[in-house]
Scaffold this active site. Structure first.
Site, PDB file in Angstrom:
ATOM      1  N   GLU A 107       0.826  -1.208   0.000  1.00  0.00           N
ATOM      2  CA  GLU A 107       0.000   0.000   0.000  1.00  0.00           C
ATOM      3  C   GLU A 107       0.864   1.264   0.000  1.00  0.00           C
ATOM      4  O   GLU A 107       0.562   2.244  -0.687  1.00  0.00           O
ATOM      5  CB  GLU A 107      -0.922   0.012   1.223  1.00  0.00           C
ATOM      6  CG  GLU A 107      -1.876  -1.165   1.293  1.00  0.00           C
ATOM      7  CD  GLU A 107      -1.337  -2.341   2.107  1.00  0.00           C
ATOM      8  OE1 GLU A 107      -2.131  -2.961   2.834  1.00  0.00           O
ATOM      9  OE2 GLU A 107      -0.117  -2.630   2.017  1.00  0.00           O
TER      10      GLU A 107
ATOM     11  N   THR B 282      21.446 -38.379   4.888  1.00  0.00           N
ATOM     12  CA  THR B 282      21.681 -37.681   3.625  1.00  0.00           C
ATOM     13  C   THR B 282      22.969 -36.869   3.700  1.00  0.00           C
ATOM     14  O   THR B 282      23.760 -36.836   2.752  1.00  0.00           O
ATOM     15  CB  THR B 282      20.494 -36.751   3.299  1.00  0.00           C
ATOM     16  OG1 THR B 282      19.319 -37.551   3.121  1.00  0.00           O
ATOM     17  CG2 THR B 282      20.747 -35.936   2.044  1.00  0.00           C
TER      18      THR B 282
ATOM     19  N   ASP C 119      25.829 -38.167   1.168  1.00  0.00           N
ATOM     20  CA  ASP C 119      25.970 -37.329  -0.028  1.00  0.00           C
ATOM     21  C   ASP C 119      26.855 -36.113   0.173  1.00  0.00           C
ATOM     22  O   ASP C 119      27.339 -35.531  -0.803  1.00  0.00           O
ATOM     23  CB  ASP C 119      24.586 -36.839  -0.488  1.00  0.00           C
ATOM     24  CG  ASP C 119      23.667 -37.978  -0.903  1.00  0.00           C
ATOM     25  OD1 ASP C 119      24.173 -39.094  -1.125  1.00  0.00           O
ATOM     26  OD2 ASP C 119      22.451 -37.737  -0.999  1.00  0.00           O
TER      27      ASP C 119
ATOM     28  N   LEU D 145      23.356 -28.051  -0.392  1.00  0.00           N
ATOM     29  CA  LEU D 145      21.987 -27.591  -0.123  1.00  0.00           C
ATOM     30  C   LEU D 145      21.832 -26.090  -0.357  1.00  0.00           C
ATOM     31  O   LEU D 145      21.268 -25.374   0.464  1.00  0.00           O
ATOM     32  CB  LEU D 145      21.567 -27.947   1.312  1.00  0.00           C
ATOM     33  CG  LEU D 145      21.634 -29.436   1.691  1.00  0.00           C
ATOM     34  CD1 LEU D 145      21.254 -29.626   3.149  1.00  0.00           C
ATOM     35  CD2 LEU D 145      20.738 -30.268   0.781  1.00  0.00           C
TER      36      LEU D 145
ATOM     37  N   ARG E 145      23.045 -22.840  -6.133  1.00  0.00           N
ATOM     38  CA  ARG E 145      24.157 -22.437  -7.000  1.00  0.00           C
ATOM     39  C   ARG E 145      23.819 -22.488  -8.497  1.00  0.00           C
ATOM     40  O   ARG E 145      24.511 -21.846  -9.301  1.00  0.00           O
ATOM     41  CB  ARG E 145      25.382 -23.314  -6.711  1.00  0.00           C
ATOM     42  CG  ARG E 145      25.180 -24.789  -6.965  1.00  0.00           C
ATOM     43  CD  ARG E 145      26.301 -25.638  -6.379  1.00  0.00           C
ATOM     44  NE  ARG E 145      26.070 -27.071  -6.567  1.00  0.00           N
ATOM     45  CZ  ARG E 145      25.298 -27.783  -5.753  1.00  0.00           C
ATOM     46  NH1 ARG E 145      24.698 -27.218  -4.723  1.00  0.00           N
ATOM     47  NH2 ARG E 145      25.131 -29.081  -5.980  1.00  0.00           N
TER      48      ARG E 145
ATOM     49  N   GLY F 102      16.537 -37.894   3.733  1.00  0.00           N
ATOM     50  CA  GLY F 102      16.402 -39.091   2.917  1.00  0.00           C
ATOM     51  C   GLY F 102      15.030 -39.743   3.064  1.00  0.00           C
ATOM     52  O   GLY F 102      14.068 -39.150   3.567  1.00  0.00           O
TER      53      GLY F 102
ATOM     54  N   SER G 242       8.843 -40.283   7.599  1.00  0.00           N
ATOM     55  CA  SER G 242       8.448 -39.881   8.948  1.00  0.00           C
ATOM     56  C   SER G 242       7.413 -38.756   8.898  1.00  0.00           C
ATOM     57  O   SER G 242       6.424 -38.772   9.634  1.00  0.00           O
ATOM     58  CB  SER G 242       9.668 -39.436   9.751  1.00  0.00           C
ATOM     59  OG  SER G 242      10.579 -40.496   9.929  1.00  0.00           O
TER      60      SER G 242
END
Length: 338
Positions: free
Chosen positions: A46, A194, A198, A202, A205, A282, A288
């Site tokens: 506004e 994870t 790996d 995260l 990029r 993962g 879960s």
């Protein structure tokens, strides 16, 4: 109002945890100014709209209609109340899409405008407004972040190889899309397995956009400080049963082993004002959240590369919102029926 939503959409990522709002000022069926929410901490829609009125059109404001996609705020936060500005400019009519669920507003802005003699019209493109700011509405009504589940699977429904080796299921275009998705959310969450298997970064990029806060569920295993998530200045939250000292942009949050991990994490994320998260693994972590029914959206990427055997991808029931292809990869988006 459709134009308000278009303006709001363009600033969605930068406005979080605030809602992204669009505002359009109309005189005699002609738009004389428009504005959107600035990046978090900046002026609201506004304010930007009224400030964008040209000098030669200033006299028209008191005879104009203001369309705004969310109820104007009525409290002092990082900026003054928008309701005060509207009243001060003697705008006679305001049309809104949605009421603000934030307890600091929640109808108070509407009441102030009405008490000042301003005509209010509510509920114009209400469903579309809710869809646009679904993260904000979920955060304030359910007291938790908007939760997006994301995983890639093979045509046979496998999530990853049994031996936890790296296997790229989707193509490079889909990978870039995932990085774009990350830039739209406030947090990205993964489990400790994870991180250990790996060693991901995260981040975003592959696209232009802000990096989300990294969130790691670290219940049992020690995470070495040499891991990539600890090597840069990207904010990171590690939820753990192990008491550790914060360093760089990494904050360790101690969990109570007697209570639900997921419940504790969501409560903390609410306190930290993180209004949306994308969960990328993962399989145990994803399953879960599915088992608890704690998800709002699922994005399932099915690639063309077959594994033959491996860890089964999560199973989920939801309402299909959309699906499309990026080359040979199929992207399906589901919403939680509840």
């Amino acid at each position: 109002m459709q134009r308000c939503l278009e303006l709001a959409f363009m600033g969605l990522a930068e406005a979080s945890p605030n809602p992204s709002v669009g505002a359009v000022l109309v005189h005699d069926n002609k738009i004389i100014a428009e504005g959107a929410t600035s990046a978090y901490g900046g002026p609201h829609a506004e304010v930007n709209c009224i400030q964008n009125v040209k000098a030669e059109d200033q006299h028209l404001i008191k005879n104009s209609r203001l369309y705004v996609s969310l109820e104007p705020c009525s409290h002092y936060g990082k900026t003054p109340p928008c309701s005060d500005l509207i009243i001060a400019n003697k705008i006679p009519q305001v049309i809104i899409a949605n009421k603000d669920p934030n307890v600091l507003v929640a109808g108070k802005g509407i009441a102030e405008l009405k008490d000042s003699g301003i005509e209010l019209i509510e509920g114009v493109l209400e469903k579309e407004g809710f869809e646009l700011n679904r993260r904000f509405f979920t955060f304030h009504t359910k007291k938790r972040p908007y939760i997006i589940l994301k995983w890639a699977q093979t045509p046979e429904g496998y999530f990853a190889p049994d031996n936890k080796s790296q296997f790229w299921i989707t193509n490079k275009k889909t990978k870039a899309l995932v990085h774009s998705w990350r830039s739209q959310e406030m947090g990205i969450l993964v489990g400790e397995n994870t991180i250990l298997s790996d060693d991901p970064r995260l981040n975003t990029r592959l696209v232009e956009g802000k990096n989300p806060v990294r969130i790691v569920l670290n219940a049992n295993q020690h995470l070495d400080e040499k891991l990539k998530i600890f090597q840069d200045e990207q904010p990171t939250l590690v939820f753990s049963f192990e008491q550790r000292v914060d360093f760089k942009k990494v904050k360790f949050v101690l969990l109570n082993s007697e209570e639900s991990i997921i419940k504790q994490v969501l409560e903390h994320l609410y306190e930290f004002q993180i209004n949306s998260i994308i969960i990328e693994g993962g399989a145990f972590t994803l399953n879960s959240f599915i088992a608890e029914g704690l998800w709002d959206e699922a994005r399932i990427l099915t690639g063309a590369n077959e594994l033959g055997s491996g860890i089964k991808a999560p199973k989920i029931l939801g309402t299909r919102k959309d699906y499309f292809y990026l080359l040979e990869d199929k992207i399906e988006i589901l919403r939680n029926k509840s």
